[in-house]
Design a protein around this motif. Structure first.
Motif, PDB file in Angstrom:
ATOM      1  N   ASP A 118       0.772  -1.185   0.086  1.00 50.55           N
ATOM      2  CA  ASP A 118      -0.127  -0.113  -0.040  1.00 50.55           C
ATOM      3  C   ASP A 118       0.925   1.306   0.203  1.00 50.55           C
ATOM      4  OD1 ASP A 118       0.922  -0.732   2.592  1.00 50.55           O
ATOM      5  OD2 ASP A 118      -0.861  -0.035   3.499  1.00 50.55           O
ATOM      6  N   ASN A 119       1.901   1.426   0.819  1.00 47.13           N
ATOM      7  CA  ASN A 119       2.887   2.516   0.729  1.00 47.13           C
ATOM      8  C   ASN A 119       3.775   2.385  -0.395  1.00 47.13           C
ATOM      9  OD1 ASN A 119       1.839   3.495   2.979  1.00 47.13           O
ATOM     10  ND2 ASN A 119       3.090   2.062   4.502  1.00 47.13           N
ATOM     11  N   VAL A 120       4.314   1.227  -0.797  1.00 44.88           N
ATOM     12  CA  VAL A 120       5.219   1.240  -1.780  1.00 44.88           C
ATOM     13  C   VAL A 120       4.462   1.478  -3.580  1.00 44.88           C
ATOM     14  CG1 VAL A 120       6.748  -0.498  -3.059  1.00 44.88           C
ATOM     15  CG2 VAL A 120       6.690  -0.359  -0.668  1.00 44.88           C
ATOM     16  N   ILE A 121       3.372   0.809  -3.550  1.00 46.35           N
ATOM     17  CA  ILE A 121       2.669   1.063  -4.871  1.00 46.35           C
ATOM     18  C   ILE A 121       1.560   1.972  -4.856  1.00 46.35           C
ATOM     19  CG2 ILE A 121       1.478  -0.350  -6.574  1.00 46.35           C
ATOM     20  CD1 ILE A 121       4.432  -0.631  -6.427  1.00 46.35           C
ATOM     21  N   ILE A 122       0.489   1.886  -3.957  1.00 47.46           N
ATOM     22  CA  ILE A 122      -0.795   2.348  -3.938  1.00 47.46           C
ATOM     23  C   ILE A 122      -0.508   3.949  -3.730  1.00 47.46           C
ATOM     24  CG2 ILE A 122      -3.071   2.618  -3.111  1.00 47.46           C
ATOM     25  CD1 ILE A 122      -3.003  -0.683  -2.574  1.00 47.46           C
ATOM     26  N   ASN A 123      -0.256   4.348  -2.697  1.00 41.42           N
ATOM     27  CA  ASN A 123      -0.242   5.712  -2.660  1.00 41.42           C
ATOM     28  C   ASN A 123       0.377   6.555  -3.336  1.00 41.42           C
ATOM     29  OD1 ASN A 123      -1.898   5.512  -0.055  1.00 41.42           O
ATOM     30  ND2 ASN A 123      -0.172   5.206   1.398  1.00 41.42           N
ATOM     31  N   PRO A 124       1.902   6.019  -3.916  1.00 42.86           N
ATOM     32  CA  PRO A 124       2.628   6.881  -4.932  1.00 42.86           C
ATOM     33  C   PRO A 124       1.744   7.002  -6.196  1.00 42.86           C
ATOM     34  CG  PRO A 124       4.229   5.461  -3.792  1.00 42.86           C
ATOM     35  CD  PRO A 124       2.680   5.059  -2.955  1.00 42.86           C
ATOM     36  N   ALA A 125       1.201   5.853  -6.370  1.00 43.10           N
ATOM     37  CA  ALA A 125       0.292   5.897  -7.745  1.00 43.10           C
ATOM     38  C   ALA A 125      -0.975   6.848  -7.803  1.00 43.10           C
ATOM     39  CB  ALA A 125      -0.194   4.485  -8.176  1.00 43.10           C
ATOM     40  N   ILE A 126      -1.467   6.937  -6.678  1.00 44.77           N
ATOM     41  CA  ILE A 126      -2.537   7.932  -6.290  1.00 44.77           C
ATOM     42  C   ILE A 126      -2.059   9.218  -6.593  1.00 44.77           C
ATOM     43  CG2 ILE A 126      -4.307   8.708  -4.693  1.00 44.77           C
ATOM     44  CD1 ILE A 126      -4.606   5.879  -3.997  1.00 44.77           C
ATOM     45  N   GLN A 127      -0.797   9.538  -5.808  1.00 42.11           N
ATOM     46  CA  GLN A 127      -0.315  11.075  -5.710  1.00 42.11           C
ATOM     47  C   GLN A 127       0.097  11.255  -7.205  1.00 42.11           C
ATOM     48  OE1 GLN A 127       0.586  13.078  -3.256  1.00 42.11           O
ATOM     49  NE2 GLN A 127      -0.039  11.890  -1.623  1.00 42.11           N
ATOM     50  N   GLU A 128       0.472  10.597  -8.023  1.00 38.81           N
ATOM     51  CA  GLU A 128       1.138  10.788  -9.169  1.00 38.81           C
ATOM     52  C   GLU A 128      -0.243  11.104 -10.342  1.00 38.81           C
ATOM     53  OE1 GLU A 128       3.861   9.035 -12.931  1.00 38.81           O
ATOM     54  OE2 GLU A 128       3.785   8.082 -10.878  1.00 38.81           O
ATOM     55  N   ILE A 129      -1.112  10.192 -10.424  1.00 33.83           N
ATOM     56  CA  ILE A 129      -2.313  10.205 -11.056  1.00 33.83           C
ATOM     57  C   ILE A 129      -2.978  11.283 -10.851  1.00 33.83           C
ATOM     58  CG2 ILE A 129      -4.290   8.986 -11.970  1.00 33.83           C
ATOM     59  CD1 ILE A 129      -2.665   6.408 -11.766  1.00 33.83           C
ATOM     60  N   VAL A 130      -3.388  11.501  -9.430  1.00 35.91           N
ATOM     61  CA  VAL A 130      -4.249  12.874  -9.278  1.00 35.91           C
ATOM     62  C   VAL A 130      -3.525  14.239  -9.952  1.00 35.91           C
ATOM     63  CG1 VAL A 130      -4.995  14.306  -7.276  1.00 35.91           C
ATOM     64  CG2 VAL A 130      -5.428  11.493  -7.310  1.00 35.91           C
ATOM     65  N   LYS A 131      -2.450  14.198  -9.520  1.00 33.65           N
ATOM     66  CA  LYS A 131      -1.641  15.573 -10.173  1.00 33.65           C
ATOM     67  C   LYS A 131      -1.716  15.650 -11.573  1.00 33.65           C
ATOM     68  CE  LYS A 131       1.730  15.642  -6.053  1.00 33.65           C
ATOM     69  NZ  LYS A 131       3.148  15.811  -5.854  1.00 33.65           N
ATOM     70  N   GLU A 132      -1.662  14.316 -12.021  1.00 30.51           N
ATOM     71  CA  GLU A 132      -1.461  14.560 -13.536  1.00 30.51           C
ATOM     72  C   GLU A 132      -2.988  14.772 -14.209  1.00 30.51           C
ATOM     73  OE1 GLU A 132      -1.276  11.155 -17.280  1.00 30.51           O
ATOM     74  OE2 GLU A 132      -0.425  10.510 -15.257  1.00 30.51           O
ATOM     75  N   VAL A 133      -3.953  14.304 -13.578  1.00 29.08           N
ATOM     76  CA  VAL A 133      -5.450  14.751 -14.039  1.00 29.08           C
ATOM     77  C   VAL A 133      -5.796  16.145 -13.518  1.00 29.08           C
ATOM     78  CG1 VAL A 133      -7.654  14.010 -13.931  1.00 29.08           C
ATOM     79  CG2 VAL A 133      -6.160  12.051 -13.835  1.00 29.08           C
ATOM     80  N   THR A 134      -5.467  16.573 -12.217  1.00 25.07           N
ATOM     81  CA  THR A 134      -5.987  17.581 -12.187  1.00 25.07           C
ATOM     82  C   THR A 134      -5.270  18.894 -12.858  1.00 25.07           C
ATOM     83  OG1 THR A 134      -4.361  17.757 -10.379  1.00 25.07           O
ATOM     84  CG2 THR A 134      -6.764  17.210  -9.650  1.00 25.07           C
ATOM     85  N   ALA A 135      -4.202  18.715 -13.210  1.00 23.60           N
ATOM     86  CA  ALA A 135      -3.422  19.584 -14.108  1.00 23.60           C
ATOM     87  C   ALA A 135      -3.924  19.607 -15.559  1.00 23.60           C
ATOM     88  CB  ALA A 135      -1.936  19.267 -14.304  1.00 23.60           C
ATOM     89  N   LYS A 136      -5.008  19.031 -15.795  1.00 24.32           N
ATOM     90  CA  LYS A 136      -5.789  19.143 -16.988  1.00 24.32           C
ATOM     91  C   LYS A 136      -6.901  19.878 -17.052  1.00 24.32           C
ATOM     92  CE  LYS A 136      -4.503  14.370 -18.703  1.00 24.32           C
ATOM     93  NZ  LYS A 136      -4.911  12.979 -19.264  1.00 24.32           N
ATOM     94  N   TYR A 137      -7.416  20.178 -15.982  1.00 24.16           N
ATOM     95  CA  TYR A 137      -8.632  20.957 -15.923  1.00 24.16           C
ATOM     96  C   TYR A 137      -8.609  22.268 -15.171  1.00 24.16           C
ATOM     97  CZ  TYR A 137     -10.808  16.462 -17.131  1.00 24.16           C
ATOM     98  OH  TYR A 137     -11.134  15.363 -17.757  1.00 24.16           O
ATOM     99  N   PRO A 138      -9.056  23.349 -15.406  1.00 26.58           N
ATOM    100  CA  PRO A 138      -9.186  24.820 -15.044  1.00 26.58           C
ATOM    101  C   PRO A 138      -9.879  24.380 -13.303  1.00 26.58           C
ATOM    102  CG  PRO A 138      -9.917  25.014 -16.883  1.00 26.58           C
ATOM    103  CD  PRO A 138     -10.046  23.533 -16.674  1.00 26.58           C
TER     104      PRO A 138
END
Length: 273
Positions: A118-138
């Protein structure tokens, strides 16, 4: 009784008790119970066996093998992420992800990642993907199109975690947090929209009332026109006769004294006709 036998008996008793304890200890370490909602994996001298154990009681080699249990039930992971929107507004996102471990691939996960996945895979993946997606929208779209943003995050996260035999069951954007200045601008915009809507509604109301007055005036004019059409010379003469009859009913028989050639107020000739 032979003294030698007396000396041997306590030793035999101790040995017997020790043997029983050893048997019980070995027996107790020969079986393991895998809990419901979990799968088990044999671990022999630190090496995992790819044989997956279903919930229930299983045999293991005492003191040599252990069984590690992997939770396959739906588990929640919550993460706070700080990023920037497309219009460079700072935004903090609180995301809750419900995931589970693929039962048939538990060995691969534990052998390659370990129990701290969960700390090695899940949380870092959530962090990266949320940042990537939110940067696409105003920033404003993150509020008004939250379902679209959540769906895109879920799609990317599902593909990412599938590589590690993890299943994404559901994802929820619990909250978006923006700067105080942005919140104030949104509030001011909403107030302006409400005022504009009120002004538009007032204008429509005034237009409707004006149309109602025009319609009423047109109806009254039409009524008056129809009444004028009903007024004929015969009707006028009849009305005059009615007035004179009423006057005659009130007359006391004495003609008024008039000078200057004025016409009497009662037309006797018309009455006689």
């Amino acid at each position: 009784m032979n003294p030698k036998l007396k000396q041997l008996r306590p030793g035999k008793i101790v040995s017997g008790v020790a043997a029983v304890l050893i048997v019980l200890l070995i027996g107790a370490n020969s079986f393991v119970s895998v809990e419901y909602g979990h799968v088990g994996l044999y671990k022999t001298f630190g090496k995992l066996n790819d044989n997956t154990l279903s919930p229930g009681i299983h045999f293991k080699i005492p003191f040599i093998q252990t069984v590690i249990q992997v939770n396959t039930q739906v588990t929640k992971a919550e993460t706070d992420t700080s990023a920037s929107s497309k219009d460079l507004q700072p935004v903090s996102t609180h995301v809750a992800v419900n995931y589970s471990v693929n039962k048939t691939s538990a060995f691969n996960l534990m052998n390659n990642i370990g129990g701290n996945f969960d700390n090695v895979i899940i949380n870092p993946a959530i962090q990266e993907i949320v940042k990537e997606v939110t940067a696409k929208y105003p920033a404003e779209d993150l509020i008004t199109r939250r379902d679209v943003v959540s769906s895109e995050i879920s799609e990317h996260l599902t593909a990412r975690l599938a590589k590690y035999d993890l299943i994404v069951n559901d994802i929820n954007i619990v909250n978006f947090k923006f700067s105080e200045a942005f919140n104030q601008s949104i509030e001011a915009k909403q107030v302006a929209q409400q005022q504009a809507l009120k002004a538009e509604n007032d204008l429509r109301r005034i237009e409707i009332e004006a149309k109602q007055k025009i319609a009423q005036a047109q109806a009254e004019a039409e009524s008056l026109r129809l009444k004028k059409q009903e007024v004929t010379p015969e009707l006028v003469q009849l009305k005059q006769i009615e007035v004179q009859e009423k006057a005659l009913e009130k007359w006391n028989g004495v003609l008024p004294s008039v000078t200057g050639g004025a016409t009497p107020f009662v037309d006797i000739q018309s009455l006689t006709k």
